[in-house]
Motif scaffolding. Structure first.
Motif, short mmCIF file in Angstrom:
data_model
loop_
_atom_site.label_atom_id
_atom_site.label_comp_id
_atom_site.label_asym_id
_atom_site.label_seq_id
_atom_site.Cartn_x
_atom_site.Cartn_y
_atom_site.Cartn_z
N HIS A 10 73.27 39.05 -43.62
CA HIS A 10 72.17 38.73 -44.54
C HIS A 10 70.82 38.55 -43.85
N GLY A 40 68.29 37.96 -47.62
CA GLY A 40 68.43 36.54 -47.33
C GLY A 40 67.36 36.07 -46.38
N GLY A 89 67.44 37.69 -52.37
CA GLY A 89 67.26 38.22 -51.02
C GLY A 89 66.51 39.53 -50.94
N ALA A 210 74.27 33.62 -45.61
CA ALA A 210 73.18 33.82 -46.57
C ALA A 210 72.54 32.51 -46.99
#
Length: 243
Positions: A10, A40, A89, A210
């Motif tokens: 992420h 993220g 994200g 994340a």
């Protein structure tokens, strides 16, 4: 030769580098990445570029995750901004591509295009991002999006009676096809567990990178695992997906 599985990243390049340094990779090692390289933290594009470069030095397998699908769609068409993706994200991923040339973006599109949805090694160990539903195994799965979206496999295992033996008619048929199964997608931190979780022959190596967790790499033979610092400590001025 050693084989490692690395969970969801992420956009946390700093965390990924920490884990790889701890693995002390050697020639001949194999690294299987479980997907969700982007979305993220602030270095999603940089993670993808790093992985492309890493694959020139080591034997790497990159599985496709759901966030990779959404990022690929946006790279192919900048007007294709899924609103849910943007809020979870995607905004940070779009910003991370600032300064990347059209040629570099095209290289990343090719990277995403070539990602397999699952990988089965020579010892019949299955690696995929999320799960599958077919009782006949991944080769008979009718809905390929489940490979990067399904949570029912993991939820089934969480609820499974641990006293059910492998020879029982009640033992889940879909996990019987493989020696082991490695997944990501559903953070173990959702269950207050900061480490990889093992139920039956399934290993979940998404340890919440994340959000407030870590990136994890696991040696699939010894089950020794190596983790980064918590992502918020590596990106102290960012929220990641902790919004």
């Amino acid at each position: 030769m050693r084989t490692f599985a690395i969970g969801d990243i992420h956009g946390g390049l700093k965390a990924l580098i920490q884990v790889l340094n701890k693995l002390e990779l050697k020639e001949g090692d194999k690294i299987i990445f479980m997907g969700d390289y982007v979305d993220g933290w602030s270095e999603s594009a940089q993670v993808v570029q790093f992985l492309i470069d890493l694959s020139e030095k080591f034997n790497c397998v990159f599985i496709k995750g759901n966030h990779d699908v959404w990022c690929e769609n946006w790279l192919k068409d900048s007007n294709d901004v899924n609103p849910s993706w943007f809020l979870h994200g995607g905004k940070e991923t779009i910003e991370s591509y600032e300064g990347f040339s059209a040629d570099e973006k095209q290289q990343h599109i090719l990277f995403f295009d070539n990602l397999p949805l699952y990988h089965i090694d020579t010892e019949n160990r299955l690696f995929l991002h999320a799960g599958f539903t077919s009782m006949h195994g991944v080769e008979r799965e009718q809905f390929e999006a489940l490979f990067y979206l399904d949570r029912s496999l993991w939820e089934m295992l969480l609820a499974m009676d641990k006293n059910i033996g492998k020879d029982s008619i009640f033992y889940p048929k879909r996990i019987q096809h493989y020696k082991e199964i490695y997944i990501g997608h559903t953070p173990t931190t959702n269950y207050n567990e900061p480490y990889p979780m093992n139920i039956a022959n399934v290993w979940n190596v998404d340890t919440g990178a994340a959000f407030k967790g870590r990136v994890t790499g696991i040696n699939i033979d010894t089950k020794a695992y190596f983790q980064s610092d918590n992502l918020p400590s590596l990106y102290p001025n960012e929220l990641g997906r902790n919004k």
